[in-house]
Each structure stands twice: as C-alpha cells, then as structure tokens.
Design a protein around this motif. Structure first.
Motif, mmCIF file in Angstrom:
data_model
loop_
_atom_site.group_PDB
_atom_site.id
_atom_site.type_symbol
_atom_site.label_atom_id
_atom_site.label_comp_id
_atom_site.label_asym_id
_atom_site.label_seq_id
_atom_site.Cartn_x
_atom_site.Cartn_y
_atom_site.Cartn_z
ATOM 1 N N GLY A 93 0.850 -1.192 0.000
ATOM 2 C CA GLY A 93 0.000 0.000 0.000
ATOM 3 C C GLY A 93 0.881 1.236 0.000
ATOM 4 N N GLY A 94 0.579 2.177 -0.899
ATOM 5 C CA GLY A 94 1.338 3.426 -0.939
ATOM 6 C C GLY A 94 0.428 4.599 -0.648
ATOM 7 N N GLY A 95 0.803 5.451 0.314
ATOM 8 C CA GLY A 95 -0.012 6.619 0.652
ATOM 9 C C GLY A 95 -1.416 6.213 1.052
ATOM 10 N N VAL A 96 -2.417 6.982 0.582
ATOM 11 C CA VAL A 96 -3.797 6.684 0.975
ATOM 12 C C VAL A 96 -4.297 5.410 0.288
ATOM 13 C CG1 VAL A 96 -5.021 8.064 -0.781
ATOM 14 C CG2 VAL A 96 -6.022 7.769 1.499
ATOM 15 N N ILE A 127 -6.002 -1.683 0.567
ATOM 16 C CA ILE A 127 -5.410 -3.014 0.749
ATOM 17 C C ILE A 127 -5.631 -3.565 2.173
ATOM 18 C CG2 ILE A 127 -3.734 -2.871 -1.142
ATOM 19 C CD1 ILE A 127 -2.264 -2.488 2.203
ATOM 20 N N ILE A 128 -6.112 -2.706 3.080
ATOM 21 C CA ILE A 128 -6.316 -3.180 4.465
ATOM 22 C C ILE A 128 -7.302 -4.368 4.534
ATOM 23 C CG2 ILE A 128 -7.277 -2.509 6.748
ATOM 24 C CD1 ILE A 128 -4.318 -1.689 6.346
ATOM 25 N N CYS A 177 -2.038 -1.091 -4.143
ATOM 26 C CA CYS A 177 -2.789 0.119 -4.455
ATOM 27 C C CYS A 177 -1.938 1.302 -3.996
ATOM 28 C CB CYS A 177 -4.141 0.114 -3.731
ATOM 29 S SG CYS A 177 -5.161 1.532 -4.180
ATOM 30 N N GLY A 178 -1.919 2.350 -4.815
ATOM 31 C CA GLY A 178 -1.126 3.529 -4.473
ATOM 32 C C GLY A 178 -1.101 4.479 -5.648
ATOM 33 N N MET A 236 3.867 5.065 -8.645
ATOM 34 C CA MET A 236 4.361 3.940 -7.839
ATOM 35 C C MET A 236 3.961 2.612 -8.494
ATOM 36 S SD MET A 236 2.705 2.667 -4.260
ATOM 37 C CE MET A 236 2.038 1.041 -4.514
ATOM 38 N N GLN A 237 2.689 2.539 -8.906
ATOM 39 C CA GLN A 237 2.190 1.273 -9.457
ATOM 40 C C GLN A 237 2.819 0.990 -10.822
ATOM 41 O OE1 GLN A 237 -1.339 -0.352 -7.819
ATOM 42 N NE2 GLN A 237 -2.363 1.585 -8.227
#
Ligand SMILES: Cc1cc2nc3c(=O)[nH]c(=O)nc-3n(C[C@H](O)[C@H](O)[C@H](O)COP(=O)(O)OP(=O)(O)OC[C@H]3O[C@@H](n4cnc5c(N)ncnc54)[C@H](O)[C@@H]3O)c2cc1C
Ligand code: FES
Length: 254
Positions: A100-103, A108-109, A176-177, A181-182
């Motif tokens: 998980g990147g940033g918000v 992904i939680i 997700c991010g 990044m992705q």
C-alpha cells in the motif's frame, strides 16, 4: 444500492487523513469502492477500507470535496451508492506480498485482514504513514518504507519490494497507491516474473460503467476494474502515461 448512512466513528490516521466508519449491510469485497456525496460537494469515489457490516472510507484531504468529507462529524449523514467494481481475487493460492502506498493503503487493508499475508506500507515520511497499527494486528511481517528515511526502509515501496524478493519466494503482488508507484511496481513484477493485481484510479462520474469518463484503452476502470490483472495492465497504453481530467481532456501524468 444507494443509501444514507450515519457516521459512527472517526479515526485520525495522520495529519491529512481520516477514517469514517458507518453501518451498511450491503455485501462488499476487498478492493471495491463506493461513490460518496453530501450537500455542497461533487460525488466522488472512495475505496472501502472496511468491508464487513461496519464499513469505512479513509479520506486524504487534497481538495474541496475531500475537505468537505473531513468536516463530517459523529452522527453526520453521508449519501453513498455502490459497492462498485471488481475487487482483488484472493483465491490464487500463491504466496502473496501486499503493498500500500499513501492513501492507497486504505484499499489493501481488507486484503491484509483476509489473508494475513506479508505487507509493505509506504509513505513520504513517518508523519504520513497510515494504518500500520491495524495491519500489524493481522500480519506476521509488516515492513514500512518512507521516501525520506524518517521511518523504516529509506526509499520507496518498489525498492523495498525488490529487497524482500531476495529473501522470499512470492508468487503474487497485490497493490494500491499512486499511479507512478504502481507503474514502477508493475515493471518490477514483469522483470521478476511475478503475477500482480493493481487497483487503478481514473476520473469517475457514474461509477457504474455507463458514462465512459473512466475509460482506459476501452476498459472501464469503475466496472472492469478498479483492480486489474498483470495481463490486463500489459494492454493499457495510458497506464503511467496519461489520464483524463473531469472535462475529458487527456493530461500527462507527472
Ligand atoms: C476507485 C477510486 C478509489 C479511490 N479511493 C480513495 C480513497 O480510499 N481515499 C482517498 O482519499 N481518495 C480516494 N480516491 C481519490 C479521490 O476520489 C480523489 O482524491 C477525490 O475525488 C479528490 O476530490 P477533491 O475535490 O478533494 O480534490 P480535487 O482538487 O477536485 O481533485 C484532486 C485530484 O483528485 C482526482 N479526482 C477528483 N475528482 C475525481 C473523481 N470524481 N474521480 C476520480 N478522481 C478524482 C483528480 O485526479 C484530481 O486531480 C479514489 C479514486 C478512485 C477512482
Ligand atoms: S465512471 Fe462512468 S463509466 Fe466509469
């Protein structure tokens, strides 16, 4: 399904991000999103950061509509519709690394909770790390990366992922991010010959596959995604390059 729900809990995740919980009996799966609205704002998409009977959205304040959501108080009503989109496929049986990147960590939680798989959470600095406490309750291996090195690994999540691949044999990456990044993460997965599922973002109006505002190379991100497989992503020429704004204009990604 469209409904008005009441905010029953508010969690400060960090200086610009809050989680809003509400009870909503609609069935939802990890990676799906809802459209949210209240008077005085445009309707915008938000991933579900909790997918059980008590659901939540985790909102990073970046503009006028997310500011409006940050004004929500306990008991405030919120208009929602959904859930929409294709979520993550958690039945691959492959050894999985979640990123998980940033918000994007919010989305992904639910995967972290359902699988307990090894997880990387990345942020710009220690002040921006979110949801690491909740993730830590469900997984044995949780690693943090920060761009400025103020906490955990000094670098981005893709660099940390490459380090973890030296020690572990993963068969699937779920992430997700931010798109940049992705984009690098996807390229790393191609290089490492590992499968991946990435949750993408495009400007959304209907959220339900009708208006076409979220289309990428013929795929509707709201309906055919937001989670795409490695094979699907390999055909998306816009991915990491450009996206359409609210007026449908093509904008280069920075
Ligand atoms: C499937 C999906 C899930 C998302 N989940 C989350 C989440 O869990 N948490 C979170 O904080 N943010 C999430 N977002 C992003 C969120 O929708 C935008 O940050 C929000 O719409 C910004 O609105 P604003 O008025 O505050 O900012 P603005 O200043 O209006 O916009 C800032 C940027 O947000 C994006 N944006 C604006 N409106 C939309 C829209 N209708 N659809 C898509 N992008 C838009 C644009 O890229 C724009 O450049 C998600 C987006 C998508 C597509
Ligand atoms: S937002 Fe309308 S088709 Fe995707």
């Amino acid at each position: 399904m469209s409904d008005t729900v009441k905010i029953i809990s508010i969690i400060d995740e960090c200086h610009d991000t809050k989680t809003f919980e509400f009870q909503w009996d609609e069935k939802a799966s990890a990676g799906q999103f809802i459209m949210v609205w209240m008077p005085g704002m445009e309707e915008i998409p938000m991933s579900l950061s909790k997918t059980g009977r008590i659901k939540s959205i985790t909102v990073k304040k970046i503009g006028k509509d997310t500011q409006k959501l940050h004004d929500l108080r306990l008991g405030s009503p919120l208009r929602i519709r959904g859930p929409y989109g294709k979520g993550f496929d958690l039945k691959s049986g492959k050894n999985t690394l979640i990123i998980g990147g940033g918000v994007g960590t919010a989305s992904i939680i639910p995967v972290v909770k359902e699988t307990g798989a090894d997880t990387i959470i990345g942020a710009r600095s220690s002040d921006d790390v979110i949801m690491d406490e909740i993730a830590g309750k469900y997984v044995k291996n949780l690693w943090i990366s920060t761009d400025d090195g103020s906490r955990g690994f000094h670098g981005n999540v893709v660099q940390l992922m490459r380090e973890k691949f030296k020690e572990n044999n993963y068969g699937m990456v779920i992430a997700c991010g931010p798109e940049i990044m992705q984009y690098h993460l996807y390229n790393a997965c191609v290089e490492l010959k590992v499968d991946c599922q990435l949750s993408l973002e495009r400007h959304m109006k209907c959220g339900a596959g009708i208006c076409g505002s979220c289309v990428m190379d013929g795929m509707r991100v709201c309906k055919d995604g937001p989670v795409f497989t490695k094979e699907e992503i390999s055909k998306l020429t816009d991915f990491g390059v450009s996206k359409r704004d609210e007026c449908g204009r093509l904008v280069k990604l920075g």
